[in-house]
Design a protein around this motif. Structure first.
Motif, mmCIF file in Angstrom:
data_model
loop_
_atom_site.group_PDB
_atom_site.id
_atom_site.type_symbol
_atom_site.label_atom_id
_atom_site.label_comp_id
_atom_site.label_asym_id
_atom_site.label_seq_id
_atom_site.Cartn_x
_atom_site.Cartn_y
_atom_site.Cartn_z
ATOM 1 N N SER A 1 0.823 -1.185 0.000
ATOM 2 C CA SER A 1 0.000 0.000 0.000
ATOM 3 C C SER A 1 0.872 1.255 0.000
ATOM 4 C CB SER A 1 -0.890 0.013 1.241
ATOM 5 O OG SER A 1 -0.152 0.362 2.394
ATOM 6 N N ALA A 2 0.228 2.397 -0.278
ATOM 7 C CA ALA A 2 0.976 3.645 -0.379
ATOM 8 C C ALA A 2 1.258 4.262 0.982
ATOM 9 C CB ALA A 2 0.211 4.636 -1.251
ATOM 10 N N THR A 3 0.487 3.930 1.994
ATOM 11 C CA THR A 3 0.581 4.635 3.279
ATOM 12 C C THR A 3 1.107 3.790 4.427
ATOM 13 O OG1 THR A 3 -1.737 4.074 3.710
ATOM 14 C CG2 THR A 3 -1.288 6.210 2.690
ATOM 15 N N GLY A 4 1.181 2.461 4.257
ATOM 16 C CA GLY A 4 1.542 1.589 5.379
ATOM 17 C C GLY A 4 2.876 1.933 6.014
ATOM 18 N N VAL B 1 -14.987 4.055 9.702
ATOM 19 C CA VAL B 1 -13.578 4.113 9.333
ATOM 20 C C VAL B 1 -13.369 5.233 8.322
ATOM 21 C CG1 VAL B 1 -13.202 1.658 9.750
ATOM 22 C CG2 VAL B 1 -13.856 2.440 7.467
ATOM 23 N N LYS B 2 -12.151 5.698 8.245
ATOM 24 C CA LYS B 2 -11.797 6.696 7.242
ATOM 25 C C LYS B 2 -10.404 6.381 6.711
ATOM 26 C CE LYS B 2 -9.880 10.141 10.473
ATOM 27 N NZ LYS B 2 -9.966 11.550 10.911
ATOM 28 N N PRO B 3 -10.101 6.754 5.461
ATOM 29 C CA PRO B 3 -8.801 6.432 4.885
ATOM 30 C C PRO B 3 -7.677 7.204 5.549
ATOM 31 C CG PRO B 3 -10.064 7.832 3.402
ATOM 32 C CD PRO B 3 -10.984 7.438 4.514
ATOM 33 N N VAL B 4 -6.516 6.568 5.622
ATOM 34 C CA VAL B 4 -5.330 7.204 6.185
ATOM 35 C C VAL B 4 -4.822 8.256 5.201
ATOM 36 C CG1 VAL B 4 -2.932 6.784 6.863
ATOM 37 C CG2 VAL B 4 -4.723 5.177 7.521
ATOM 38 N N GLY B 5 -4.209 9.297 5.708
ATOM 39 C CA GLY B 5 -3.602 10.309 4.846
ATOM 40 C C GLY B 5 -4.343 11.624 4.803
#
Length: 398
Positions: free
Chosen positions: A267-270, A328-332
């Motif tokens: 993933s891009a944020t992990g 839930v909401k996306p990280v970033g």
């Protein structure tokens, strides 16, 4: 077949650590990199600078064009200047159109006058002009779209994954993000008439979830030779956020050696979440993430590839218990929202069924689609009692 708005970058050399790329099944013009004449500090001749077979691949302009005199559209650079540009992550003339002058001044040996000559030559060699909306619409209609493997999901996306833009998929674990990435890595290699673009795939794995055996099973479903599929997918593992960023610089070079149509980051944020922990590092993390996402967009613009990234989610205390999307909401944060052109929220349904919700898109309406995860990858949920119907999308491709 139909092709995307590719501005394929031709690299002056292969970054260390990457294997030599095998040829795609589709025949294409691919000049040998070692055929570049060496001048060791002296400007190359005009005839050398304009030898198409020696310098350029289809749709791209190599940096050596800048070695021609200014009177012939170049900047009068030496080969040492070309090497400095390439080592700074600028693999072709097209890439110069997406960086500001102040960034160009950071290149070794580059002063103000030389940088201005380089930018002027780039604008001459790769003119970017305005176009009317009719031409833009015609161009967009002629671009390829990569099928997801599910007609219901393609229906929701207006045909499939679009090139030249960032598509973000976020959701909890076991929601189907990685399985969809594996399926796209295979369908990208299909002929255009079957929903592919006959191109290679670069898969950046940050969570150790990439499995080549899944590609084999998916390839059998689509009737593609599994060895060809595996050879046409380049995979790299990232071990920290800085390494993940460096892989993009190397990817910029390999995109010029063969025809790539898809870049996947899963993933891009992990790694950004683990390397930048705590509120005291939140601003630094967001700045680094913003730079990384900007690099992804520049690669999509420069090379015309489709960029697919996955994103993790975080819990929202006090969210409505009736809706998972509100829990839930996306990280970033807003940085991820602004960087992604298309945002998809995936969630688990009954059994092997998954629900994809189109949250944001500049051209598509919000809606949902139901799909299944089979042995052969992402597939339709047709004829399944638990599915209870057909396409749930609100906007279908003609």
């Amino acid at each position: 077949g139909r092709r995307g708005p590719q501005i394929a970058a031709a690299a002056t050399g292969m970054a260390a650590g990457w294997p030599d790329e095998p040829d795609c099944k589709r025949q294409r013009h691919d000049p040998v990199a070692n055929s570049v004449p060496q001048s060791h500090g002296q400007p190359i001749t005009v005839s050398e600078a304009y030898d198409d077979d020696a310098w350029d691949t289809a749709g791209s302009t190599k940096l050596q064009r800048l070695c021609a005199p200014a009177s012939h559209g170049g900047a009068g650079l030496h080969m040492a200047d070309v090497a400095a540009l390439a080592s700074s992550g600028i693999p072709c003339v097209e890439a110069l159109m997406f960086i500001p002058l102040q960034k160009l001044l950071e290149v070794k040996g580059m002063d103000v006058q030389k940088a201005q000559r380089v930018m002027a030559a780039a604008q001459y060699l790769v003119p970017i002009r305005m176009m009317n909306c009719a031409d833009m619409l015609h161009m967009r209609r002629s671009t390829f779209q990569i099928t997801t493997g599910s007609a219901e999901l393609d229906c929701l996306l207006g045909g499939g994954i679009e090139p030249g833009q960032i598509t973000e998929m976020y959701g909890e674990f076991c929601s189907g993000k990685t399985q969809l990435c594996h399926t796209l890595a295979v369908t990208c290699q299909l002929p255009a008439e079957n929903g592919g673009c006959e191109s290679k795939v670069l898969y950046l794995d940050t969570e150790n979830t990439f499995r080549p055996e899944r590609l084999v099973a998916i390839a059998r479903r689509f009737g593609i030779h599994e060895e060809d599929v595996l050879e046409n997918v380049t995979c790299a593992k990232a071990f920290n956020a800085e390494h993940q960023d460096r892989l993009l610089d190397e990817a910029d070079h390999i995109f010029g050696r063969a025809r790539y149509g898809l870049l996947i980051v899963d993933s891009a944020t992990g790694l950004f979440r683990t390397d930048y922990s705590g509120m005291h590092e939140l601003m630094e993390r967001q700045l680094a993430l913003n730079v990384y996402l900007r690099k992804l967009q520049r690669m999509a613009d420069t090379h015309g590839v489709a960029v697919v990234i996955t994103n993790q989610v975080m819990a929202m205390p006090g969210g409505e218990p009736s809706s998972l999307e509100q829990q839930v909401k996306p990280v970033g944060g807003h940085i991820m929202g602004h960087a992604s052109q298309t945002r998809l929220f995936l969630r688990k349904a009954r059994g092997n069924l998954r629900v994809c919700r189109l949250v944001d898109s500049p051209s598509l309406a919000e809606g949902e689609a139901l799909f299944a995860i089979e042995k052969g990858g992402v597939a339709d949920s047709y004829n399944r009692p638990e599915a209870g119907g057909g396409c749930m999308g609100v906007l279908c491709a003609p």
